[in-house]
Scaffold this motif. Structure first.
Motif, PDB file in Angstrom:
ATOM      1  N   LEU A  46      -4.306   2.568   4.722  1.00  0.00           N
ATOM      2  CA  LEU A  46      -3.281   2.542   3.681  1.00  0.00           C
ATOM      3  C   LEU A  46      -2.134   1.601   4.056  1.00  0.00           C
ATOM      4  O   LEU A  46      -1.560   0.930   3.188  1.00  0.00           O
ATOM      5  CB  LEU A  46      -2.753   3.953   3.422  1.00  0.00           C
ATOM      6  CG  LEU A  46      -3.731   4.885   2.686  1.00  0.00           C
ATOM      7  CD1 LEU A  46      -3.221   6.320   2.708  1.00  0.00           C
ATOM      8  CD2 LEU A  46      -3.935   4.421   1.248  1.00  0.00           C
ATOM      9  N   LYS A  47      -1.803   1.525   5.335  1.00  0.00           N
ATOM     10  CA  LYS A  47      -0.790   0.577   5.789  1.00  0.00           C
ATOM     11  C   LYS A  47      -1.265  -0.863   5.563  1.00  0.00           C
ATOM     12  O   LYS A  47      -0.473  -1.731   5.180  1.00  0.00           O
ATOM     13  CB  LYS A  47      -0.468   0.799   7.267  1.00  0.00           C
ATOM     14  CG  LYS A  47       0.328   2.054   7.556  1.00  0.00           C
ATOM     15  CD  LYS A  47       0.594   2.201   9.055  1.00  0.00           C
ATOM     16  CE  LYS A  47       1.420   3.430   9.377  1.00  0.00           C
ATOM     17  NZ  LYS A  47       1.654   3.580  10.847  1.00  0.00           N
ATOM     18  N   ASN A  48      -2.546  -1.117   5.805  1.00  0.00           N
ATOM     19  CA  ASN A  48      -3.103  -2.450   5.574  1.00  0.00           C
ATOM     20  C   ASN A  48      -3.012  -2.825   4.099  1.00  0.00           C
ATOM     21  O   ASN A  48      -2.678  -3.969   3.760  1.00  0.00           O
ATOM     22  CB  ASN A  48      -4.571  -2.504   6.026  1.00  0.00           C
ATOM     23  CG  ASN A  48      -4.732  -2.350   7.532  1.00  0.00           C
ATOM     24  OD1 ASN A  48      -3.800  -2.582   8.296  1.00  0.00           O
ATOM     25  ND2 ASN A  48      -5.907  -1.957   7.961  1.00  0.00           N
ATOM     26  N   ILE A  49      -3.317  -1.855   3.232  1.00  0.00           N
ATOM     27  CA  ILE A  49      -3.209  -2.092   1.793  1.00  0.00           C
ATOM     28  C   ILE A  49      -1.759  -2.375   1.414  1.00  0.00           C
ATOM     29  O   ILE A  49      -1.472  -3.282   0.628  1.00  0.00           O
ATOM     30  CB  ILE A  49      -3.753  -0.881   1.006  1.00  0.00           C
ATOM     31  CG1 ILE A  49      -5.268  -0.758   1.210  1.00  0.00           C
ATOM     32  CG2 ILE A  49      -3.423  -1.002  -0.487  1.00  0.00           C
ATOM     33  CD1 ILE A  49      -5.865   0.526   0.642  1.00  0.00           C
ATOM     34  N   ARG A  50      -0.842  -1.607   1.964  1.00  0.00           N
ATOM     35  CA  ARG A  50       0.578  -1.813   1.670  1.00  0.00           C
ATOM     36  C   ARG A  50       1.032  -3.210   2.091  1.00  0.00           C
ATOM     37  O   ARG A  50       1.720  -3.898   1.329  1.00  0.00           O
ATOM     38  CB  ARG A  50       1.428  -0.756   2.366  1.00  0.00           C
ATOM     39  CG  ARG A  50       2.933  -0.981   2.210  1.00  0.00           C
ATOM     40  CD  ARG A  50       3.741   0.204   2.698  1.00  0.00           C
ATOM     41  NE  ARG A  50       3.537   0.483   4.116  1.00  0.00           N
ATOM     42  CZ  ARG A  50       3.997   1.570   4.733  1.00  0.00           C
ATOM     43  NH1 ARG A  50       4.685   2.485   4.054  1.00  0.00           N
ATOM     44  NH2 ARG A  50       3.787   1.763   6.017  1.00  0.00           N
ATOM     45  N   ASP A  51       0.668  -3.632   3.308  1.00  0.00           N
ATOM     46  CA  ASP A  51       1.053  -4.965   3.782  1.00  0.00           C
ATOM     47  C   ASP A  51       0.524  -6.047   2.845  1.00  0.00           C
ATOM     48  O   ASP A  51       1.225  -7.017   2.540  1.00  0.00           O
ATOM     49  CB  ASP A  51       0.513  -5.201   5.195  1.00  0.00           C
ATOM     50  CG  ASP A  51       1.226  -4.356   6.248  1.00  0.00           C
ATOM     51  OD1 ASP A  51       2.302  -3.815   5.945  1.00  0.00           O
ATOM     52  OD2 ASP A  51       0.690  -4.244   7.366  1.00  0.00           O
ATOM     53  N   ALA A  52      -0.717  -5.865   2.392  1.00  0.00           N
ATOM     54  CA  ALA A  52      -1.317  -6.849   1.485  1.00  0.00           C
ATOM     55  C   ALA A  52      -0.599  -6.860   0.132  1.00  0.00           C
ATOM     56  O   ALA A  52      -0.345  -7.934  -0.437  1.00  0.00           O
ATOM     57  CB  ALA A  52      -2.799  -6.537   1.294  1.00  0.00           C
ATOM     58  N   GLN A  53      -0.245  -5.689  -0.363  1.00  0.00           N
ATOM     59  CA  GLN A  53       0.452  -5.601  -1.651  1.00  0.00           C
ATOM     60  C   GLN A  53       1.842  -6.228  -1.574  1.00  0.00           C
ATOM     61  O   GLN A  53       2.275  -6.941  -2.494  1.00  0.00           O
ATOM     62  CB  GLN A  53       0.562  -4.142  -2.087  1.00  0.00           C
ATOM     63  CG  GLN A  53      -0.720  -3.526  -2.591  1.00  0.00           C
ATOM     64  CD  GLN A  53      -1.008  -3.860  -4.050  1.00  0.00           C
ATOM     65  OE1 GLN A  53      -0.475  -4.813  -4.622  1.00  0.00           O
ATOM     66  NE2 GLN A  53      -1.857  -3.067  -4.668  1.00  0.00           N
TER      67      GLN A  53
END
Length: 212
Positions: A46-53
């Motif tokens: 979820l942190k990876n998704i947040r960074d990408a967003q």
């Protein structure tokens, strides 16, 4: 002979009862260990998704609710990064907070700022995770739920928001069912989302995760 048989049966029954008692004690402990392991993996995803967003919004001005779009951005997109060139003297750090020290060093001509273009893939993904796995909940390989929207602030401005999440039933799939039900019931009782999520579609929470 009969007494021996009865004695053996009693020993077997006691052993079975002892094992059942031990297993009932160990079951929640085993669940907790497996839950914590999956919890850590899922939070990192979820942190990876947040960074990408966040990176996507810095370029496009909004978020996306589509993993294909997000993955294509990471694979092919570029980011502008402002960096300071030059060394800030220790005397500046002794006199000012870090950010102000940099500003003062720039004003004094000791340090200058430069904008460089970097690959999204190199910045966000390379050496960190498999891009093909970004959309999937670890272990169970089920896609995260992800969406974007805009919400109105108190000043009537509309701002983009996104949310990515996975329910307890999903990321803990295959573990003890009753333990999962207990976790979910507790979260619902406390008015919390029964799973892990980052961001929100109903409030501006600065893309916080519900584990933070």
């Amino acid at each position: 002979m009969t007494k021996i048989i009865i004695h053996v049966v009693l020993i077997a029954v006691i052993a079975a009862l002892g094992y059942m008692l031990w297993d009932s004690i160990m079951q929640p402990i085993r669940f907790q260990k497996k839950q914590e392991w999956r919890y850590g993996l899922t939070v990192q995803s979820l942190k990876n998704i947040r960074d990408a967003q966040v990176a996507y919004k810095s370029v496009t001005g909004t978020y996306t609710g589509n993993f294909d779009t997000l993955e294509n951005f990471i694979k092919n997109g570029e980011l502008k990064v402002v960096r300071a060139i030059g060394d800030i003297p220790d005397s500046f750090f002794n006199k000012y907070p870090r950010k102000m020290a940099e500003i003062k060093a720039i004003e004094a001509g000791i340090v200058r700022r430069d904008t460089i273009i970097i690959s999204c893939y190199d910045s966000l993904c390379k050496g960190k995770y498999d891009l093909n796995e970004l959309r999937y909940v670890p272990i169970v390989h089920v896609p995260f739920e992800m969406a974007m929207d805009t919400i109105e602030t108190s000043s009537k401005a509309r701002i983009p928001v996104f949310e990515a999440k996975t329910h307890n039933d999903v990321y803990l799939q295959g573990l003890d069912r009753q333990e999962i039900v207990n976790m979910t019931d507790e979260a619902i009782t406390l008015g919390k989302y029964p799973g892990l999520k980052v961001g929100s579609l109903v409030e501006f929470n600065n893309n916080a995760g519900n584990w933070e």
